[in-house]
Design a protein around this motif. Structure first.
Motif, PDB file in Angstrom:
ATOM      1  N   LEU A 193      12.290   4.031  -0.563  1.00 32.19           N
ATOM      2  CA  LEU A 193      11.660   4.874  -1.584  1.00 32.19           C
ATOM      3  C   LEU A 193      10.391   5.514  -1.020  1.00 32.19           C
ATOM      4  O   LEU A 193      10.146   6.711  -1.207  1.00 32.19           O
ATOM      5  CB  LEU A 193      11.320   4.043  -2.819  1.00 32.19           C
ATOM      6  N   LEU A 194       9.589   4.717  -0.325  1.00 34.43           N
ATOM      7  CA  LEU A 194       8.347   5.255   0.232  1.00 34.43           C
ATOM      8  C   LEU A 194       8.660   6.327   1.270  1.00 34.43           C
ATOM      9  O   LEU A 194       8.030   7.382   1.300  1.00 34.43           O
ATOM     10  CB  LEU A 194       7.513   4.133   0.855  1.00 34.43           C
ATOM     11  N   ARG A 195       9.629   6.043   2.088  1.00 32.63           N
ATOM     12  CA  ARG A 195      10.005   7.017   3.108  1.00 32.63           C
ATOM     13  C   ARG A 195      10.442   8.323   2.458  1.00 32.63           C
ATOM     14  O   ARG A 195      10.057   9.406   2.869  1.00 32.63           O
ATOM     15  CB  ARG A 195      11.147   6.445   3.951  1.00 32.63           C
ATOM     16  N   GLU A 196      11.242   8.178   1.383  1.00 24.44           N
ATOM     17  CA  GLU A 196      11.748   9.389   0.743  1.00 24.44           C
ATOM     18  C   GLU A 196      10.657  10.120  -0.034  1.00 24.44           C
ATOM     19  O   GLU A 196      10.833  11.259  -0.433  1.00 24.44           O
ATOM     20  CB  GLU A 196      12.966   9.036  -0.128  1.00 24.44           C
ATOM     21  N   THR A 197       9.520   9.426  -0.260  1.00 28.03           N
ATOM     22  CA  THR A 197       8.384  10.103  -0.882  1.00 28.03           C
ATOM     23  C   THR A 197       7.521  10.770   0.188  1.00 28.03           C
ATOM     24  O   THR A 197       6.595  11.511  -0.125  1.00 28.03           O
ATOM     25  CB  THR A 197       7.503   9.079  -1.625  1.00 28.03           C
ATOM     26  N   GLY A 198       7.777  10.447   1.431  1.00 28.95           N
ATOM     27  CA  GLY A 198       7.034  11.094   2.496  1.00 28.95           C
ATOM     28  C   GLY A 198       6.038  10.214   3.213  1.00 28.95           C
ATOM     29  O   GLY A 198       5.310  10.676   4.093  1.00 28.95           O
ATOM     30  N   VAL A 199       5.953   8.922   2.858  1.00 29.87           N
ATOM     31  CA  VAL A 199       5.040   8.044   3.579  1.00 29.87           C
ATOM     32  C   VAL A 199       5.645   7.754   4.951  1.00 29.87           C
ATOM     33  O   VAL A 199       6.767   7.266   5.040  1.00 29.87           O
ATOM     34  CB  VAL A 199       4.826   6.714   2.823  1.00 29.87           C
ATOM     35  N   PRO A 200       4.896   8.075   6.012  1.00 30.15           N
ATOM     36  CA  PRO A 200       5.466   7.834   7.348  1.00 30.15           C
ATOM     37  C   PRO A 200       5.694   6.344   7.564  1.00 30.15           C
ATOM     38  O   PRO A 200       4.941   5.512   7.064  1.00 30.15           O
ATOM     39  CB  PRO A 200       4.389   8.355   8.304  1.00 30.15           C
ATOM     40  N   GLN A 201       6.741   6.048   8.308  1.00 29.79           N
ATOM     41  CA  GLN A 201       7.113   4.647   8.516  1.00 29.79           C
ATOM     42  C   GLN A 201       6.016   3.859   9.219  1.00 29.79           C
ATOM     43  O   GLN A 201       5.945   2.648   9.073  1.00 29.79           O
ATOM     44  CB  GLN A 201       8.378   4.595   9.385  1.00 29.79           C
ATOM     45  N   ASP A 202       5.194   4.524   9.996  1.00 26.88           N
ATOM     46  CA  ASP A 202       4.161   3.764  10.704  1.00 26.88           C
ATOM     47  C   ASP A 202       2.904   3.606   9.859  1.00 26.88           C
ATOM     48  O   ASP A 202       1.834   3.344  10.349  1.00 26.88           O
ATOM     49  CB  ASP A 202       3.833   4.425  12.048  1.00 26.88           C
ATOM     50  N   ARG A 203       3.082   3.799   8.550  1.00 23.92           N
ATOM     51  CA  ARG A 203       1.951   3.517   7.680  1.00 23.92           C
ATOM     52  C   ARG A 203       2.370   2.582   6.545  1.00 23.92           C
ATOM     53  O   ARG A 203       1.826   2.603   5.451  1.00 23.92           O
ATOM     54  CB  ARG A 203       1.375   4.821   7.139  1.00 23.92           C
ATOM     55  N   ILE A 204       3.409   1.807   6.820  1.00 24.05           N
ATOM     56  CA  ILE A 204       3.880   0.864   5.803  1.00 24.05           C
ATOM     57  C   ILE A 204       3.780  -0.565   6.338  1.00 24.05           C
ATOM     58  O   ILE A 204       4.180  -0.844   7.474  1.00 24.05           O
ATOM     59  CB  ILE A 204       5.346   1.152   5.415  1.00 24.05           C
ATOM     60  N   VAL A 205       3.223  -1.437   5.531  1.00 22.42           N
ATOM     61  CA  VAL A 205       3.194  -2.856   5.860  1.00 22.42           C
ATOM     62  C   VAL A 205       3.930  -3.578   4.735  1.00 22.42           C
ATOM     63  O   VAL A 205       3.666  -3.332   3.556  1.00 22.42           O
ATOM     64  CB  VAL A 205       1.737  -3.367   5.968  1.00 22.42           C
ATOM     65  N   ILE A 206       4.872  -4.427   5.111  1.00 23.65           N
ATOM     66  CA  ILE A 206       5.689  -5.107   4.103  1.00 23.65           C
ATOM     67  C   ILE A 206       4.978  -6.351   3.580  1.00 23.65           C
ATOM     68  O   ILE A 206       4.515  -7.173   4.364  1.00 23.65           O
ATOM     69  CB  ILE A 206       7.043  -5.543   4.701  1.00 23.65           C
ATOM     70  N   ASP A 207       4.898  -6.465   2.273  1.00 21.95           N
ATOM     71  CA  ASP A 207       4.459  -7.718   1.666  1.00 21.95           C
ATOM     72  C   ASP A 207       5.644  -8.276   0.890  1.00 21.95           C
ATOM     73  O   ASP A 207       5.985  -7.780  -0.172  1.00 21.95           O
ATOM     74  CB  ASP A 207       3.279  -7.455   0.719  1.00 21.95           C
ATOM     75  N   PRO A 208       6.283  -9.284   1.448  1.00 24.37           N
ATOM     76  CA  PRO A 208       7.501  -9.798   0.788  1.00 24.37           C
ATOM     77  C   PRO A 208       7.170 -10.678  -0.404  1.00 24.37           C
ATOM     78  O   PRO A 208       8.057 -11.280  -0.968  1.00 24.37           O
ATOM     79  CB  PRO A 208       8.184 -10.603   1.888  1.00 24.37           C
ATOM     80  N   TYR A 209       5.942 -10.762  -0.771  1.00 22.24           N
ATOM     81  CA  TYR A 209       5.410 -11.585  -1.854  1.00 22.24           C
ATOM     82  C   TYR A 209       5.485 -13.056  -1.475  1.00 22.24           C
ATOM     83  O   TYR A 209       6.563 -13.588  -1.225  1.00 22.24           O
ATOM     84  CB  TYR A 209       6.149 -11.387  -3.179  1.00 22.24           C
ATOM     85  N   ALA A 210       4.333 -13.675  -1.445  1.00 24.98           N
ATOM     86  CA  ALA A 210       4.297 -15.072  -1.029  1.00 24.98           C
ATOM     87  C   ALA A 210       4.021 -15.978  -2.206  1.00 24.98           C
ATOM     88  O   ALA A 210       3.035 -15.824  -2.917  1.00 24.98           O
ATOM     89  CB  ALA A 210       3.233 -15.257   0.053  1.00 24.98           C
ATOM     90  N   GLY A 211       4.924 -16.899  -2.430  1.00 25.04           N
ATOM     91  CA  GLY A 211       4.696 -17.957  -3.409  1.00 25.04           C
ATOM     92  C   GLY A 211       3.806 -18.997  -2.773  1.00 25.04           C
ATOM     93  O   GLY A 211       3.617 -19.027  -1.560  1.00 25.04           O
ATOM     94  N   ALA A 212       3.248 -19.872  -3.591  1.00 27.96           N
ATOM     95  CA  ALA A 212       2.366 -20.893  -3.047  1.00 27.96           C
ATOM     96  C   ALA A 212       3.190 -22.011  -2.423  1.00 27.96           C
ATOM     97  O   ALA A 212       4.312 -22.286  -2.846  1.00 27.96           O
ATOM     98  CB  ALA A 212       1.473 -21.447  -4.149  1.00 27.96           C
ATOM     99  N   LEU A 213       2.597 -22.640  -1.432  1.00 25.69           N
ATOM    100  CA  LEU A 213       3.239 -23.794  -0.807  1.00 25.69           C
ATOM    101  C   LEU A 213       3.582 -24.816  -1.892  1.00 25.69           C
ATOM    102  O   LEU A 213       2.746 -25.155  -2.723  1.00 25.69           O
ATOM    103  CB  LEU A 213       2.268 -24.406   0.209  1.00 25.69           C
TER     104      LEU A 213
END
Ligand code: SF4
Ligand code: FES
Lengths: 303, 444, 640
Positions: A193-213
């Protein structure tokens, strides 16, 4: 289109922060990503970064951290300065918790705080904007604008609300945190979705969402592994660096209900194990809240 | 490469006789393909076919038992490199190291702590597993005495760490019949140690730097009659351990080097960063982790991480269905329907507690499936909601008849209204939006 | 005199020594393939001597046989003579095939008319003091002479025996016996005066949860005489299956059983009246229904099927007499119900499979039956996998703001001009639109996607500056028809929420298909054809169905629609007893995959919750066409 190749991929490099030469005011900028293999198993990657999280409204912050930092909690800029200078964080993640108040409309303060924190720090900055879709576009616009040229890492884009973050990132030259709820497919979808909105791939950092230990962290751990494996085996839509910011770690029962004498140790241990495991799973940036955890992590990552 | 179900099916009798316990040959083939059935279950296969199909299922990492009795541990018998591919089965044994140079009291207190400390989480008792006794006194009898002090193996599984054959003789004279792990056979001493461990029938750790060296050493020891081996790759750094352990596990799983199909050994105290080493060992394939005595915070975090990593990712942890009061709700508090997928529960709980909004979480039994899957898979149904409302006596708790359901359950809204007689409000899809939604929309 | 036994049927004949095997075969009632008239010239009357000897000049006729055949004891029946007791095997090729009537079943090519029930007109010698053979034996011997079954294999119900003597005598020993092939033998269903062989009827029934469809056949010449359909009267006890089972738990089975029979009778009567026939001459009823419907019709408790572990009482094909369950045909008419695979894959789906012919082909067919619940079957002549799940009502227009069933006024087809975003649509019956039905919704989804109005999660792009794209009261929405164009005085819109519900529905179906493919280890490209079954497939635009990722990408020419597969299957099983016989075996070899027990289903589901799919590589063709669309609009290419 997904680029598939048999040899596998290199994780895209994402630059955070901008030095004077790069059009900003940071003393250093970081490049994360670049891995060609699993963590610790190959070359190509730099040391993971340890970010200390701070916020502009400490009412929404864990007591165990407030107790430790004392008055700093009431001065966002000083807190940020201490994060780098005293606590040794590689970078600061600024959370605009003030936007959680009912009827928030202090948008000017958002811009001002961003500027102050940038002035107080010398390293790249992560800014976590609002958590409220209604406020999103104004908050992101204001902090994005205030940090123009500094290549902030702006959070957080989600599948339901990515357009305003993306717009701010595009307008002012920032990178974006793309957060999806612990699912490799959803992570990929958001990147598309971000790519198709025009955000270049080298400006994306993935946050897979972290649950607590102890509270679902294993899902996050495995999703990070899966994302990284998919990327290394050729899925370009997942070949971005990852950030791990387990927001609930310090509010789990084990920390909350620990004996007062143990509380600090428990907080640090809980954050440490979570963050270290995230690094093993492939995270390039781990975010923690307790200053002592920063030290422990950096020691563990040396050598 | 594992065989596909249809490829396996080709070799089956196709009579659908059900003797294997599955309704069709193809169903059996599908289970075989994912390693969830044994070839032996089909009585109508000739030996050739059996071996053709059977080769697919032998565990690539040997199961090694250390210790005897209740607290004994079995490690190894793993099938995958990443837990999401299936699951990790045998959590690593964490062994606290004592030295035979320490005062008796100190040893005793460590041993007591290992024996007595139990961390209870989600219905499981988590323990540090055993004690490792290190030979540093240069006096075999002292070593033997310390081994005895550590229970001699009869209560807790032991690791005997030494280099002197005399020390092992002495130590094994005390603990030899309780399957302690003997650490470690090296290129220099393996013959003597292999003979010794063979005599006692106890497991042996072999130590060499690098997978190739380990494989050759393990091969020799196995040949000499000690089948239960543990591999110590003698890492020079923690990063080195992770890299080597990954490489070893990969060749074991891929069956490229059968002599590497053993559990791994990690000395977590070797790098001056015990917590990191413990975490790394738990995450990356250690079967036995020896550690200096742990502070309670580290112990609890490490045991929790181990529990997390060794839960079956395909079997979501479930929360007990029921009605959970949050922030001291009154009779006008909203009832929030959700599922018993633990992650959903914890996430909701976090946001709701932080929001300070009094409410009831109403958890239906979807067998641990998330809302999305439960709706798609027909586990979350109006009948379930209606039955659960009754079962948990929800109507008695509040004086309204409004039910907030998760956004992803929207397709069920009409049916739930019909089945329960409650008015349904469709909440947001995302837990994070729930407090905001309640603030705006909730009027009892 | 020596006895000749013919295998495989164990027919026997006692003939004088020196008679040919051909004579013996005739005496045993076999029609051999005597092309040259028994001259030893055509070689078509080959048989194998299994046991005993015959005199036959093998060398003389050597040219007709292969070595292997010689080894098996081959000889020519017309030339071999009997020397003593002998057993002879008759290969199928040496018998004259039964005269085949091919009949056209709607939705199917021709299939042979080969019903299980036959009529035999017999003229009998009246009994006398010399011949005191009992009436029944006399009748059955007569039947056997008409190449009917041997008397000892025919079961005669008491009811028939009670009126038999009168009928025989009143008719002057000229009657028609109706004999049905039943498991384990034959049954004498009826004996009627005179010649009634021209009137033998059968009915195929699709016993649906909502609707009953019946086809009335003449089993004499394989013509369809009439069809009828009506609502299932059980609706008064609950709309869907679950509520009916619950009803049966509360108030017992009887009511539901009666309603099921009445509903079928209504259809039967309508059809019989239309064809001008007597219902009493219907001797066979073939019923395809889902597992719960079948249980209810037969008065079997379905209560244990709806909760874990979902166990039906029976799966196999059942047969009973019409009179016993209140079906208004001849009381002794055989009522057959389709077998099931599980409670989720019922007789209706087996009928679908029959209708697709997939169990007889080598290529893999994917059959999907879509409703609120969906069933999917993948397989070929060697193996078959099935699964079922809930798709939600969105594809049928439920849970969609302006969704509706395929009734007049429903928008059934939509196109959207990618430049102007102006929709053009057609409605059922061409009247002003009232809502949108399933096929219209799928078109909309595909067209909005192509026009870049929605992103790949189905989110409407509110940044588009266009009057049809607006914020909406609760959700962003797209205006399909302005209120002036409609018959309801309101703008007909599709909301983002509708779109997401549709995507969730299509994702469940796609994920199920992928689960089957993965279980079989096949890729979408390995699918030989895709068949939609059920009303849903009728109006569906195949290309759009693929564009939104409802089914795995398949070239449109390989996607077909079998319409009401349940009735087609029932028709086939009614007229062709060979295929009917295979049904139990077919049902048994279908492997059922429980999606909930499949841990990767959720994964597949989430990756399918995207247009057309998270992994575009699974939809290469769709990707190409979308690229082209976007390029045309000057929108950034996907590759950006
Ligand atoms: S026991 Fe063997 S032949 Fe029988 S169903 Fe199972 S796999 Fe098929
Ligand atoms: S009938 Fe022609 S050969 Fe026998």
């Amino acid at each position: 289109m997904t680029e598939q190749s048999d040899e596998g991929l290199t994780i895209r490099e994402v630059r955070l922060g901008a030095t004077r030469e790069e059009g900003g005011t940071r003393e250093v900028s970081y490049v994360i990503g670049g891995e060609r293999d699993l963590p610790f198993s190959g070359d190509g990657a730099g040391r993971p970064l340890v970010a200390l999280e701070i916020c502009d409204d400490p009412r929404f912050w864990p007591p165990v951290v407030r107790d430790y930092v004392g008055d700093l909690a009431n001065d966002t800029a000083e807190w940020a300065r201490a994060a780098e200078r005293t606590y040794g964080a590689d970078l600061v993640r600024l959370n605009f918790t003030s936007t959680k108040q009912r009827g928030f409309d202090a948008f000017d303060a958002i811009a001002a705080t961003t500027e102050e924190v940038l002035a107080a720090t010398a390293r790249p900055l992560i800014v976590e904007g609002s958590n409220e879709p209604e406020l999103d576009s104004e908050v992101f616009r204001r902090c994005g604008e205030a940090g123009e040229g500094e290549r902030l890492l702006l959070g957080t884009a989600e599948a339901d609300r990515y357009r305003s973050v993306a717009a701010a990132a595009l307008a002012y030259g920032h990178a974006v945190i793309a957060q999806s709820p612990i699912d490799v497919n959803l992570a990929k979808q958001l990147n598309i979705l971000l790519r198709e909105t025009g955000v270049p791939q080298d400006r994306i950092v993935i946050d897979p969402y972290a649950g607590a230990l102890g509270y679902g962290f294993e899902y996050s751990y495995s999703v990070m592994e899966r994302i990284r494996l998919a990327a290394l085996s050729g899925d370009a839509d997942l070949a971005m660096p990852m950030i791990c910011a387990p927001t609930d770690t310090l509010s789990v029962r084990e920390v909350r209900e620990a004996a007062p004498a143990d509380q600090e140790a428990m907080a640090v241990a809980w954050e440490f194990y979570t963050a270290y495991a995230a690094i093993v799973a492939g995270a390039s940036i781990v975010c923690v809240r307790h200053p002592l955890t920063v030290e422990r992590l950096k020691a563990a990552l040396e050598g | 490469m594992a065989m596909k179900a249809l490829d396996i099916y080709k070799h089956l009798p196709k009579t659908n006789c059900k003797k294997c316990g599955y309704p069709t040959c193809l169903a059996f083939a599908m289970k075989l393909a994912v390693g969830k059935a044994e070839v032996e279950a089909c009585p109508d296969l000739d030996p050739d076919t059996k071996s053709l199909l059977g080769g697919v299922t032998r565990p690539p990492v040997r199961l090694v038992t250390i210790g005897a009795g209740e607290r004994s541990i079995a490690v190894g018998e793993e099938f995958v490199l990443f837990r999401h591919e299936k699951t990790f089965y045998h959590p690593p044994g964490i062994m606290v190291q004592v030295s035979d140079t320490w005062p008796e009291d100190e040893v005793r207190s460590v041993v007591e702590t290992v024996k007595e400390t139990v961390v209870q989480r989600v219905g499981q008792d988590l323990v540090v597993n055993g004690v490792a006794v290190k030979y540093e006194s240069n006096r075999p009898e002292r070593f033997a005495a310390t081994v005895a002090l550590a229970g001699g193996g009869s209560t807790l599984p032991l690791v005997l760490i030494a280099s002197d054959p005399a020390a092992f003789e002495a130590g094994l004279a005390v603990a030899g019949h309780y399957r302690p792990l003997v650490h470690a056979a090296t290129e220099e001493n393996w013959e003597g140690l292999a003979a010794l461990t063979k005599r006692y029938g106890c497991p042996l750790a072999v130590r060499a730097a690098g997978p190739a060296e380990l494989a050759s050493l393990a091969g020799k020891c196995a040949e000499a009659g000690t089948p239960d081996l543990v591999l110590d790759p003698a890492p020079s750094s923690l990063a080195g351990f992770i890299a080597t352990a990954t490489e070893i596990r990969r060749s074991a799983i891929g069956r490229t080097e059968p002599a590497l199909g053993y559990p791994l050994y990690l000395d977590a105290g070797a790098f001056g960063k015990t917590d990191a080493a413990l975490a790394a060992g738990i995450l990356k394939y250690a079967g036995i982790i020896v550690t200096p005595p742990l502070a309670s915070a580290s112990r609890e975090a490490a045991l929790t991480l181990r529990q997390n990593i060794y839960t079956d990712p395909q079997k979501p942890i479930q929360v007990t269905p029921g009605i959970y009061p949050i922030n001291e709700p009154g009779p006008d508090a909203p009832i929030l329907l959700t599922v018993n997928f633990s992650l959903t529960y914890f996430t909701l709980l976090g946001y709701l507690e932080a929001s300070r909004i009094p409410c009831y979480l109403f958890i239906a039994d979807t067998e641990g499936l998330s809302v999305l899957t439960a709706v798609a898979g027909g586990k979350l149904t109006e009948t379930l909601v209606a039955d659960s409302l009754k079962k948990f006596g929800v109507a008695d708790l509040v004086d309204h008849r409004l039910l907030v359901i998760p956004g992803y359950a929207a397709p069920l809204s009409g049916k739930i209204e019909d089945a329960t007689g409650w008015k349904v409000l469709v909440g947001p899809r995302d837990a994070a939006d729930l407090p905001g939604y309640l603030e705006k929309e909730w009027k009892a | 005199m020596p006895t000749v036994t013919f295998l495989p049927g164990y027919r026997k004949a006692t003939v004088p020594e020196g008679a040919t095997l051909l004579d013996a075969a005739r005496a045993a009632g076999l029609s051999m393939n005597v092309v040259c008239g028994g001259e030893g010239k055509c070689g078509k009357c080959q048989v194998y001597v299994k046991d005993g000897t015959v005199s036959f000049d093998r060398e003389k006729y050597r040219r007709f046989f292969s070595d292997e055949e010689i080894a098996r004891g081959a000889c020519l029946a017309c030339q071999a003579t009997v020397a003593g007791d002998v057993q002879v095997e008759v290969p199928a090729g040496s018998l004259i095939e039964e005269q085949k009537i091919l009949v056209e079943v709607p939705g199917m090519k021709e299939i042979p008319l080969n019903p299980t029930v036959r009529k035999y007109e017999v003229r009998l010698e009246p009994p006398s003091l010399e011949d005191t053979t009992p009436d029944l034996a006399r009748l059955l011997e007569g039947v056997e002479r008409q190449s009917g079954p041997p008397p000892n294999r025919v079961y005669a119900p008491l009811g028939v025996l009670c009126y038999l003597p009168q009928v025989l005598r009143r008719s002057g020993w000229h009657v028609t016996a109706t004999v049905a092939l039943v498991p384990g033998g034959y049954r004498l269903s009826s004996v009627d005066e005179g010649d009634t062989t021209g009137r033998l009827y059968g009915v195929a029934v699709d016993l649906g949860t909502t609707t009953i469809v019946a086809y009335l056949w003449s089993l004499v010449d394989g013509r369809i005489l009439a069809t009828a359909s009506n609502y299932n009267r059980q609706i008064s006890c609950g709309e869907d299956i679950l509520s009916r089972v619950n009803f049966s738990r509360r108030s017992g089975l009887t009511r539901l059983q009666q309603l099921a029979a009445e509903s079928i009778n209504e259809a039967l009567t309508t059809a019989a009246d239309a064809a001008g026939i007597d219902r009493e001459e219907i001797f066979e009823v073939m019923i395809a229904g889902n597992t719960v419907m079948t249980h209810l019709l037969l008065g079997i408790d379905p209560g244990y099927m709806i909760a874990e572990p979902y166990v039906p009482v029976v799966r196999r094909m059942l047969s009973t007499a019409a009179g016993r369950i209140g079906i208004a045909a001849h009381p002794n008419a055989g009522v057959y119900t389709f077998p099931a695979v599980s409670n989720f894959i019922g007789g209706d789906i087996i009928a679908d499979i029959l209708a697709t012919g997939m169990a007889e082909r080598e290529e893999a067919t994917l059959m999907v039956d879509i409703g609120t619940n969906f069933e999917a079957v993948l397989g070929n002549s060697d193996w078959m996998l099935s699964c079922a799940g809930a798709a939600g009502p969105a594809l049928e227009g439920g849970e969609v703001l302006f969704g509706m069933r395929a009734n007049p006024g429903a928008i059934e087809r939509v196109r959207i001009d990618p430049d102007t975003l102006a929709p053009s649509f057609s409605t059922i019956n061409g009247v002003r639109p009232r809502g949108i039905c399933g096929s219209g919704l799928i078109d909309l989804l595909a067209e909005l996607f192509r026009a870049c109005v929605i992103d790949r999660t189905g989110g409407i792009n509110l940044e588009l500056d266009h009057p049809r794209v607006r914020k909406g009261q609760y959700y962003p929405e797209f205006v399909v028809a302005w209120k002036e164009e409609t018959s309801i005085g309101k703008d007909i819109v599709i909301t983002e929420n509708d779109i997401k519900n549709l995507i969730m529905s299509k994702a469940a179906i796609h994920a199920a298909c992928m689960t089957l493919l993965d279980a079989a280890g096949l890729a979408p490209t390995d699918i030989g054809r895709v068949c939609f079954s059920g009303a849903f497939g009728n109006y569906l635009n195949k290309e759009n169905a693929v564009t939104i990722g409802l089914i795995p990408e398949t070239p449109p020419e390989r996607v077909g629609n079998i319409g009401n597969g349940a009735i087609t299957g029932a028709n086939i099983a009614l007229v062709d007893r060979r295929r009917r016989k295979e049904l139990d075996g077919l049902a048994r070899r279908i492997t059922y995959i429980e999606l909930n027990a499949d841990p990767s289903f959720m994964d597949r589901y989430t990756s399918s919750c995207f247009l057309p799919h998270t992994d575009f590589a699974l939809f290469p063709h769709v990707q190409q066409t979308l690229e082209a669309c976007r390029a045309r609009q000057g929108v950034r290419s996907w590759q950006a």
